[in-house]
Design an enzyme around this catalytic site. Structure first.
Site, PDB file in Angstrom:
ATOM      1  N   VAL A  44    -102.793 -27.989  48.509  1.00 46.76           N
ATOM      2  CA  VAL A  44    -102.939 -26.806  47.657  1.00 46.76           C
ATOM      3  C   VAL A  44    -101.568 -26.243  47.297  1.00 46.76           C
ATOM      4  O   VAL A  44    -101.300 -25.878  46.144  1.00 46.76           O
ATOM      5  CB  VAL A  44    -103.822 -25.745  48.348  1.00 46.76           C
ATOM      6  CG1 VAL A  44    -103.883 -24.470  47.511  1.00 46.76           C
ATOM      7  CG2 VAL A  44    -105.227 -26.284  48.582  1.00 46.76           C
ATOM      8  N   CYS A  45    -100.680 -26.189  48.286  1.00 43.76           N
ATOM      9  CA  CYS A  45     -99.318 -25.678  48.040  1.00 43.76           C
ATOM     10  C   CYS A  45     -98.591 -26.508  46.992  1.00 43.76           C
ATOM     11  O   CYS A  45     -97.838 -25.971  46.174  1.00 43.76           O
ATOM     12  CB  CYS A  45     -98.492 -25.717  49.323  1.00 43.76           C
ATOM     13  SG  CYS A  45     -99.155 -24.758  50.672  1.00 43.76           S
ATOM     14  N   THR A  46     -98.793 -27.795  47.030  1.00 39.37           N
ATOM     15  CA  THR A  46     -98.130 -28.684  46.069  1.00 39.37           C
ATOM     16  C   THR A  46     -98.508 -28.288  44.645  1.00 39.37           C
ATOM     17  O   THR A  46     -97.652 -28.209  43.752  1.00 39.37           O
ATOM     18  CB  THR A  46     -98.502 -30.140  46.366  1.00 39.37           C
ATOM     19  OG1 THR A  46     -98.028 -30.482  47.679  1.00 39.37           O
ATOM     20  CG2 THR A  46     -97.884 -31.093  45.360  1.00 39.37           C
ATOM     21  N   LEU A  49     -96.787 -24.749  43.766  1.00 43.75           N
ATOM     22  CA  LEU A  49     -95.353 -24.772  43.479  1.00 43.75           C
ATOM     23  C   LEU A  49     -95.087 -25.402  42.113  1.00 43.75           C
ATOM     24  O   LEU A  49     -94.176 -24.975  41.390  1.00 43.75           O
ATOM     25  CB  LEU A  49     -94.622 -25.527  44.581  1.00 43.75           C
ATOM     26  CG  LEU A  49     -94.538 -24.746  45.902  1.00 43.75           C
ATOM     27  CD1 LEU A  49     -94.124 -25.669  47.049  1.00 43.75           C
ATOM     28  CD2 LEU A  49     -93.576 -23.592  45.806  1.00 43.75           C
TER      29      LEU A  49
END
Length: 212
Positions: A44-46, A49
């Site tokens: 999810v973070c990928t 960002l």
């Protein structure tokens, strides 16, 4: 430490993917969106960002700097940035704080033990040019953030800082605003809102967005 709206946020010095950051110096007279991530190389973070990289011109237009944080180290961040840019087709054109010592996470209360006692939750801090905390979002680790909403909130905050208005439910840039209830003098209203206003109720008065 628990930060509340209107508090002056604490300064810190910490390594990042773009070198050491002294937060106050780095922020200067800009607004800041500081947003944390549970760990590097997480799915999810990928996506988040990458999205922030795509939206950076929109943040720049609003005089907002973006600063990510993850509890891994700089070398890990650099490897992860390669994956983000490959998979999301977007440049990570802003720094990611390396917070392996949890210094900033603890300072800004980003670790919620009942959710996970080692990883940061998905926190978002909107900080104005006076280093005042203006908004906090806290998401669970499983839910990606809506960065269009973050931009919408910044638009609202910056508008209401400069004009005697608030923004109604689901407001978007260019739509009508609410005149603050403390303004009552008809002459003052006429001067401040030359486009006029509609009185729905004495406490609910709508006016076109003043800076449009």
């Amino acid at each position: 430490m628990s930060l509340r709206l209107g508090d002056t946020v604490p300064n810190f010095k910490q390594a990042s993917s773009q070198g050491e950051i002294d937060f106050y110096d780095w922020a200067g007279d800009s607004w800041v969106v500081l947003f944390s991530h549970p760990a590097d190389f997480t799915p999810v973070c990928t996506t988040e960002l990458g999205e922030v990289g795509r939206l950076k011109p929109e943040f720049d237009r609003r005089n907002v700097k973006v600063l990510a944080l993850s509890v891994d180290d700089v070398e890990s961040h650099k490897g992860w940035i390669g994956d983000i840019e490959e998979t999301q087709k977007a440049s990570v054109n802003y720094p990611i704080l390396a917070d392996s010592d949890r210094k900033v996470s603890d300072l800004y209360d980003m670790i919620h033990p009942n959710a996970n006692n080692t990883l940061t939750v998905r926190s978002v801090f909107i900080i104005d040019s006076s280093k005042k905390l203006r908004l906090v979002f806290t998401y669970p680790a499983s839910t990606g953030r809506n960065f269009d909403e973050i931009l919408r909130v910044i638009d609202s905050l910056q508008l209401t800082d400069n004009y005697s208005v608030a923004t109604p439910a689901n407001w978007k840039e260019g739509e009508d605003c609410v005149i603050v209830p403390s303004l009552k003098d008809p002459e003052v209203l006429k001067e401040k809102f030359p486009k006029g206003y509609t009185e729905v109720k004495p406490y609910l008065r709508m006016t076109p967005q003043p800076d449009k």
